[in-house]
Scaffold this motif. Structure first.
Motif, mmCIF file in Angstrom:
data_model
loop_
_atom_site.group_PDB
_atom_site.id
_atom_site.type_symbol
_atom_site.label_atom_id
_atom_site.label_comp_id
_atom_site.label_asym_id
_atom_site.label_seq_id
_atom_site.Cartn_x
_atom_site.Cartn_y
_atom_site.Cartn_z
ATOM 1 N N ARG A 45 0.832 -1.208 0.000
ATOM 2 C CA ARG A 45 0.000 0.000 0.000
ATOM 3 C C ARG A 45 0.867 1.259 0.000
ATOM 4 N N GLY A 49 0.967 4.254 -2.808
ATOM 5 C CA GLY A 49 0.491 5.564 -2.388
ATOM 6 C C GLY A 49 -0.828 5.534 -1.644
ATOM 7 N N LEU A 50 -1.277 4.349 -1.227
ATOM 8 C CA LEU A 50 -2.500 4.285 -0.425
ATOM 9 C C LEU A 50 -2.183 4.508 1.044
ATOM 10 N N GLN A 69 -0.706 7.294 -9.639
ATOM 11 C CA GLN A 69 -2.155 7.085 -9.518
ATOM 12 C C GLN A 69 -2.889 7.913 -10.557
ATOM 13 N N LEU A 74 -0.897 2.479 -11.900
ATOM 14 C CA LEU A 74 -0.824 1.489 -10.835
ATOM 15 C C LEU A 74 -2.033 0.577 -10.925
ATOM 16 N N PHE A 76 -3.852 -2.261 -9.063
ATOM 17 C CA PHE A 76 -3.919 -3.033 -7.822
ATOM 18 C C PHE A 76 -4.789 -4.268 -8.009
ATOM 19 N N PHE A 78 -6.421 -6.705 -5.165
ATOM 20 C CA PHE A 78 -6.505 -6.951 -3.734
ATOM 21 C C PHE A 78 -6.918 -8.390 -3.477
ATOM 22 N N ARG A 80 -9.536 -9.626 -1.951
ATOM 23 C CA ARG A 80 -10.927 -9.964 -2.247
ATOM 24 C C ARG A 80 -11.806 -8.726 -2.136
ATOM 25 N N THR A 82 -13.429 -6.739 -4.269
ATOM 26 C CA THR A 82 -13.218 -5.503 -5.005
ATOM 27 C C THR A 82 -13.911 -5.470 -6.366
ATOM 28 N N LEU A 83 -14.726 -6.489 -6.662
ATOM 29 C CA LEU A 83 -15.543 -6.362 -7.868
ATOM 30 C C LEU A 83 -16.846 -5.687 -7.478
ATOM 31 N N LEU A 96 -13.052 0.536 -14.315
ATOM 32 C CA LEU A 96 -11.916 1.129 -13.607
ATOM 33 C C LEU A 96 -11.128 2.045 -14.542
ATOM 34 N N ARG A 141 -8.980 -6.699 -15.005
ATOM 35 C CA ARG A 141 -9.265 -5.281 -14.798
ATOM 36 C C ARG A 141 -7.972 -4.482 -14.615
#
Ligand code: ATP
Ligand code: MG
Lengths: 268, 258
Positions: A45, A49-50, A69, A74, A76, A78, A80, A82-83, A96, A141
């Motif tokens: 992260r 930059g999160l 960003q 970038l 990402f 993750f 799970r 995140t859809l 996205l 994605r």
């Protein structure tokens, strides 16, 4: 190029990572392996930059992560969740990119879904897809975004071993074709070795980079690699490093606790 | 297929039968028991009221509906706006949220006479009162709903430098929908309550006023007829919210399961 200099991330009561120096060249496939809670997610992260480092500096191609960003550079993936449940697989892939301010390309998105073995599921909603299929959509994605840097946080963490191996082969394949810079976090030592050009072993609390191995395995990486001697030796090396670091940390902690006990006894 | 028909028949048959039994009991008490009509009119007498002078009930239903619609729109819009502020401005939340929660225990009906002093006996009083009463359930449930989105979604949007507006519209709001609609259902129900109470207080016109008049003139048949219309009004409003929710869910491609 990703460049971290002296990065420390401190939360209220814990230091997640401390004094991390790291350079990752363009087009490298780097895996990060380590025990739970050692700061792998925090590291990823921070690169993306999160998470703003408490001290130290993160640069991507010489600029702060916020620039990457803004430039849709970038991608990402993750672990799970995140859809978007209300969008189809295809819409998830294109959405996205649209959010990033780029024009999505439906043909490309469909092709990516096919590459990920999802032909026929472009119009399915996530609720109808299995866990493995959802992660494939999430990967498609990230690829459709067109980012040069892919940051993946245990993307296969919830999948069964067969699916993991399969997706691993696919990811490595895509990487070979597109030469993205990949940082891939995982719990699994064999996965970390199988995928990597370079495998970082992260340990301790606060987390530090304990070892940085070049992984030398034949290309293309496919299921045959798993049985090879070179693979097994390198898995053993990484595993040993993890265990040694773990034992050392524990001894140090025990020693510290004993000293504390003794000091407390003396005070009484 | 057969089971589906059978359940459908059961779904319709049992409630209808229950209603018929209740009406029969009512009729038995009123007619066979020879209770005077000014205490308990027979079901037929109530129906006769409705059929005999439909314009009276339709007009008054409209007046009540008007208050519900104006007041409800204001209250819902204000509630939604406040919920967004509470959800996204931490300082605002800290300042206001405790009071929003505390005011929940206050019986809002008790505020109506106060409005009478400030705003007089016009329709505005009723509209403001309905707005006030619809506002609270929506604020609290919407504010809670806007926080429901998994943090990974927010991370995802931040990773492509999407702005706060995009986050609200594309992530937080879809996740908040169940709570928004739960709040709306409470709000429309309370809106009808509010309109009736307001009509008692300002005594202008509408179904509440009709009930008030019925009471003063000892006309339970008029009161029961007005109550029946009120029930229909409330159910239609509630049903509208349910339909809108279903429509939104279908539009978003989510199965209609709640
Ligand atoms: N937002 C946060 N606030 C406070 N503490 C945090 C936060 N994020 C992480 N931490 C702490 O930082 C440390 C490292 O967490 P991190 O999630 O980076 O570990 P990890 O290596 O990814 O673990 P896992 O393998 O279980 O995912 C942990 O002690 C965790 O409790
Ligand atoms: Mg993690």
């Amino acid at each position: 190029m990703i460049d971290l200099a002296d990065v420390t991330v401190r939360f209220d009561d814990v230091t997640a990572i401390e004094d991390v120096d790291l350079r990752i060249d363009d087009g490298e496939f780097v895996t990060v392996v380590g025990p739970s809670g050692c700061g792998k997610t925090t590291l990823l992260r921070t690169i993306g930059g999160l998470q703003t480092p408490t001290t130290g500096r993160v640069r991507i191609d010489g600029k702060p992560p916020a620039a990457a960003q803004a430039g849709a550079d970038l991608g990402f993936v993750f672990q799970r969740h995140t859809l978007f449940q209300w969008k189809t697989a295809l819409e998830n892939v294109t959405f996205l990119r649209r959010l990033a301010g780029e024009e999505p390309d439906e043909t490309d998105a469909r092709a990516l879904l096919e590459t990920m073995g999802l032909e026929g599921f472009a119009d399915a909603r996530p609720a109808r897809l299995s866990g493995g299929m959802r992660q494939r959509v999430a990967i498609a994605r990230a690829l459709h975004l067109g980012a040069d840097v892919l940051l993946m946080d245990e993307p296969f963490g919830e999948l069964d071993e067969i699916t993991r191996d399969e997706l691993g082969v696919e990811i490595r394949d895509v990487w070979r074709r597109e030469r993205k810079t990949v940082v891939f976090v995982t719990h699994s030592v064999p996965e970390a070795v199988f995928l990597a050009d370079r495998c970082l072993v992260v340990c301790g609390q606060p987390g530090r980079i304990e070892a940085d191995y070049e992984i030398d395995l034949p290309e293309p990486r496919d299921a045959n690699v798993f049985g090879s001697r070179a693979f097994q030796e390198q898995v053993a090396t990484v595993r040993r490093t993890l265990h040694e670091a773990h034992d050392r940390d524990r001894e140090r902690d025990l020693g510290r606790d004993q000293r504390r006990e003794r000091d407390r006894g003396r005070d009484r | 297929m057969t089971t589906r028909i059978r359940t459908l028949a059961g779904d319709v048959f049992f409630p209808t039968a229950a209603l018929a039994v209740a009406a029969l009991c009512w009729w038995a008490v009123a007619v066979v028991g020879d209770v005077p009509a000014f205490v308990l009119p027979a079901p037929g007498a109530v129906v006769a009221r409705l059929v005999g002078n439909p314009t009276l009930y339709v007009h008054n239903a409209w007046y009540t509906l008007e208050k519900v619609l104006y007041g409800g729109s204001v209250g819902i819009a204000a509630g939604f706006l406040l919920a967004v502020l509470v959800a996204y401005l931490p300082w605002f939340r800290t300042a206001v949220y405790p009071y929003l929660v505390a005011v929940r225990v206050l019986p809002k009906l008790a505020v109506a006479p106060l409005l009478l002093i400030y705003l007089g006996t016009g329709t505005e009083t009723a509209v403001v009162f309905v707005a006030l009463i619809t506002f609270f359930p929506l604020v609290l449930s919407t504010a809670a709903g806007l926080e429901r989105a998994p943090s990974a979604h927010r991370d995802l949007l931040r990773s492509v430098d999407a702005g706060p507006l995009e986050r609200i519209v594309y992530v937080d709001l879809p996740y908040a929908l169940p709570d928004v609609f739960a709040g709306l259902k409470q709000s429309v129900t309370l809106a009808v309550v509010g309109a009736v109470v307001a009509e008692w207080v300002i005594a202008d016109r509408g179904l509440g006023f009709l009930i008030l008049m019925g009471s003063e003139n000892v006309r339970p048949d008029v009161m029961l007829a007005a109550l029946a219309v009120l029930l229909a009004l409330g159910l239609s409003l509630y049903g509208t919210v349910v339909l809108v929710q279903r429509g939104v869910r279908r539009w978003l491609g989510l199965e209609a399961t709640g």
